[in-house]
Design a protein around this motif. Structure first.
Motif, PDB file in Angstrom:
ATOM      1  N   ILE A 134      53.088  15.594   0.046  1.00 52.67           N
ATOM      2  CA  ILE A 134      52.362  15.640   1.325  1.00 52.67           C
ATOM      3  C   ILE A 134      51.152  14.708   1.313  1.00 52.67           C
ATOM      4  O   ILE A 134      50.917  13.965   2.261  1.00 52.67           O
ATOM      5  CB  ILE A 134      51.907  17.073   1.649  1.00 52.67           C
ATOM      6  CG1 ILE A 134      53.124  18.004   1.734  1.00 52.67           C
ATOM      7  CG2 ILE A 134      51.116  17.099   2.942  1.00 52.67           C
ATOM      8  CD1 ILE A 134      54.089  17.673   2.853  1.00 52.67           C
ATOM      9  N   GLY A 135      50.387  14.743   0.226  1.00 52.88           N
ATOM     10  CA  GLY A 135      49.216  13.880   0.150  1.00 52.88           C
ATOM     11  C   GLY A 135      48.032  14.562  -0.507  1.00 52.88           C
ATOM     12  O   GLY A 135      48.130  15.691  -0.992  1.00 52.88           O
ATOM     13  N   THR A 136      46.902  13.863  -0.504  1.00 50.45           N
ATOM     14  CA  THR A 136      45.694  14.324  -1.201  1.00 50.45           C
ATOM     15  C   THR A 136      44.478  14.143  -0.305  1.00 50.45           C
ATOM     16  O   THR A 136      44.385  13.170   0.440  1.00 50.45           O
ATOM     17  CB  THR A 136      45.491  13.523  -2.504  1.00 50.45           C
ATOM     18  OG1 THR A 136      46.630  13.694  -3.344  1.00 50.45           O
ATOM     19  CG2 THR A 136      44.246  13.986  -3.248  1.00 50.45           C
ATOM     20  N   GLU A 137      43.558  15.089  -0.407  1.00 52.04           N
ATOM     21  CA  GLU A 137      42.283  14.997   0.314  1.00 52.04           C
ATOM     22  C   GLU A 137      41.147  15.240  -0.664  1.00 52.04           C
ATOM     23  O   GLU A 137      41.122  16.241  -1.378  1.00 52.04           O
ATOM     24  CB  GLU A 137      42.221  16.007   1.449  1.00 52.04           C
ATOM     25  CG  GLU A 137      40.887  15.968   2.199  1.00 52.04           C
ATOM     26  CD  GLU A 137      40.820  16.959   3.349  1.00 52.04           C
ATOM     27  OE1 GLU A 137      41.511  16.715   4.355  1.00 52.04           O
ATOM     28  OE2 GLU A 137      40.108  17.969   3.218  1.00 52.04           O
ATOM     29  N   ILE A 138      40.210  14.308  -0.702  1.00 51.84           N
ATOM     30  CA  ILE A 138      39.017  14.431  -1.541  1.00 51.84           C
ATOM     31  C   ILE A 138      37.810  14.462  -0.618  1.00 51.84           C
ATOM     32  O   ILE A 138      37.643  13.584   0.230  1.00 51.84           O
ATOM     33  CB  ILE A 138      38.898  13.267  -2.534  1.00 51.84           C
ATOM     34  CG1 ILE A 138      40.079  13.282  -3.508  1.00 51.84           C
ATOM     35  CG2 ILE A 138      37.585  13.349  -3.308  1.00 51.84           C
ATOM     36  CD1 ILE A 138      40.090  12.108  -4.480  1.00 51.84           C
ATOM     37  N   LYS A 139      36.973  15.462  -0.787  1.00 51.51           N
ATOM     38  CA  LYS A 139      35.790  15.615   0.068  1.00 51.51           C
ATOM     39  C   LYS A 139      34.539  15.550  -0.789  1.00 51.51           C
ATOM     40  O   LYS A 139      34.419  16.249  -1.801  1.00 51.51           O
ATOM     41  CB  LYS A 139      35.838  16.942   0.830  1.00 51.51           C
ATOM     42  CG  LYS A 139      34.734  17.078   1.885  1.00 51.51           C
ATOM     43  CD  LYS A 139      34.878  18.360   2.681  1.00 51.51           C
ATOM     44  CE  LYS A 139      36.050  18.304   3.621  1.00 51.51           C
ATOM     45  NZ  LYS A 139      35.782  17.371   4.759  1.00 51.51           N
ATOM     46  N   SER A 169      36.618   9.314   6.464  1.00 49.97           N
ATOM     47  CA  SER A 169      35.678   9.704   7.522  1.00 49.97           C
ATOM     48  C   SER A 169      34.301   9.962   6.935  1.00 49.97           C
ATOM     49  O   SER A 169      34.172  10.420   5.797  1.00 49.97           O
ATOM     50  CB  SER A 169      36.172  10.947   8.262  1.00 49.97           C
ATOM     51  OG  SER A 169      36.104  12.083   7.426  1.00 49.97           O
ATOM     52  N   LEU A 170      33.272   9.648   7.726  1.00 51.91           N
ATOM     53  CA  LEU A 170      31.885   9.966   7.395  1.00 51.91           C
ATOM     54  C   LEU A 170      31.373  10.931   8.456  1.00 51.91           C
ATOM     55  O   LEU A 170      31.502  10.674   9.655  1.00 51.91           O
ATOM     56  CB  LEU A 170      31.010   8.707   7.423  1.00 51.91           C
ATOM     57  CG  LEU A 170      31.070   7.741   6.244  1.00 51.91           C
ATOM     58  CD1 LEU A 170      30.111   6.579   6.490  1.00 51.91           C
ATOM     59  CD2 LEU A 170      30.731   8.431   4.953  1.00 51.91           C
ATOM     60  N   THR A 213      35.138  12.097   3.528  1.00 53.34           N
ATOM     61  CA  THR A 213      36.502  12.556   3.275  1.00 53.34           C
ATOM     62  C   THR A 213      37.412  11.356   3.041  1.00 53.34           C
ATOM     63  O   THR A 213      37.437  10.424   3.851  1.00 53.34           O
ATOM     64  CB  THR A 213      37.039  13.378   4.458  1.00 53.34           C
ATOM     65  OG1 THR A 213      36.185  14.499   4.673  1.00 53.34           O
ATOM     66  CG2 THR A 213      38.452  13.878   4.172  1.00 53.34           C
ATOM     67  N   VAL A 214      38.125  11.370   1.916  1.00 53.37           N
ATOM     68  CA  VAL A 214      39.112  10.330   1.597  1.00 53.37           C
ATOM     69  C   VAL A 214      40.471  11.011   1.527  1.00 53.37           C
ATOM     70  O   VAL A 214      40.680  11.892   0.689  1.00 53.37           O
ATOM     71  CB  VAL A 214      38.791   9.632   0.260  1.00 53.37           C
ATOM     72  CG1 VAL A 214      39.802   8.516  -0.010  1.00 53.37           C
ATOM     73  CG2 VAL A 214      37.372   9.070   0.268  1.00 53.37           C
ATOM     74  N   LYS A 215      41.384  10.596   2.406  1.00 49.82           N
ATOM     75  CA  LYS A 215      42.661  11.298   2.523  1.00 49.82           C
ATOM     76  C   LYS A 215      43.816  10.302   2.573  1.00 49.82           C
ATOM     77  O   LYS A 215      43.689   9.229   3.155  1.00 49.82           O
ATOM     78  CB  LYS A 215      42.642  12.175   3.784  1.00 49.82           C
ATOM     79  CG  LYS A 215      43.840  13.067   3.960  1.00 49.82           C
ATOM     80  CD  LYS A 215      43.562  14.180   4.975  1.00 49.82           C
ATOM     81  CE  LYS A 215      43.149  13.659   6.324  1.00 49.82           C
ATOM     82  NZ  LYS A 215      43.010  14.732   7.329  1.00 49.82           N
TER      83      LYS A 215
END
Length: 252
Positions: free
Chosen positions: A241-246, A189-190, A200-202
């Motif tokens: 569960i996963g990863t989120e990079i902001k 998302s931008l 955000t890269v998730k």
């Protein structure tokens, strides 16, 4: 009022001592100020050197990746188009001749498109939103997983260097997902708010322990790159569960 000689001497002596102390204080403050200026100047030079080093490395990586992409396109795409054109033109049928001509024109367009990617001018022209869509389409075409892209940004005005670093960091995030995460969905998302851009890269993949030092170097490099352009990178991940990079980047 009459002063005794000893009193006069004491007053003069005290005045001299006070003047010396004040002079010493001023000299010390000037020296400290100059040292601070030198430290600030050195810090700025170090930051500029780190910035230049980061930009050179990012440019080289993108150029190498572009050359690899072009090599693959020449082999898998353009080579196939020209082979089909050759087979088609070998037939005397007029319909095949028209098809062969169409294939050759298509090959010419592909060559022009590839030639534009041999330098970094495409970074100036491409919109960040379009670049992200293109990267996610590549992932979907590979059959690895589904992707989703959302944006609230309107007409982003990023200078070439910032856009270049952002593009490379996003590429590296996606490369890490492809190599290690095994996800079923990748989401980007931008979000543009006032003077700040948020990327955000998730993913919903394997996740990892962000405190694991063996996996920290890659994240450290990404953080360093974002910091050279005045941004900030944060990572949260849960195993299974996963990863989120902001990525947070202020506008000037």
């Amino acid at each position: 009022m009459n002063y005794e000689p000893t009193q006069i001497f004491f007053i003069v002596f005290s005045g001299i001592i006070l003047m010396l102390l004040m002079s010493g204080f001023i000299i010390v403050m000037v020296l400290l100020h100059r040292q601070q200026q030198l430290r600030n100047r050195q810090k700025m030079e170090n930051l500029k050197a780190e910035y230049d080093k980061t930009m050179l490395k990012v440019e080289k990586e993108i150029q190498d990746q572009t050359l690899s992409f072009i090599g693959q396109e020449l082999h898998d795409n353009l080579g196939q188009i020209l082979s089909l054109a050759k087979l088609t033109l070998n037939s005397p049928d007029e319909e095949n001749y028209s098809e062969g001509k169409r294939l050759i024109n298509h090959a010419i367009k592909e060559v022009r498109s590839l030639s534009k990617r041999l330098n970094l001018d495409w970074v100036k022209e491409v919109k960040l939103e379009d670049f992200i869509r293109g990267e996610l389409q590549k992932i979907e075409k590979s059959g690895l997983c589904k992707t989703q892209f959302e944006t609230s940004a309107q007409s982003l005005a990023l200078d070439q260097d910032k856009k270049l670093v952002l593009i490379r960091v996003i590429q590296e995030c996606l490369n890490n997902i492809i190599k290690h995460a095994d996800p079923s969905m990748v989401y980007i998302s931008l979000d543009q708010k006032d003077d700040r851009l948020s990327v955000t890269v998730k993913d919903d993949g394997n996740g990892f322990d962000v405190e694991d030092s063996s996996k920290g170097m890659g994240l450290h490099n990404l953080k360093s790159r974002i910091e050279t352009i005045g941004g900030k990178l944060t990572v949260s991940s849960i195993i299974g569960i996963g990863t989120e990079i902001k990525l947070l980047l202020p506008f000037e």
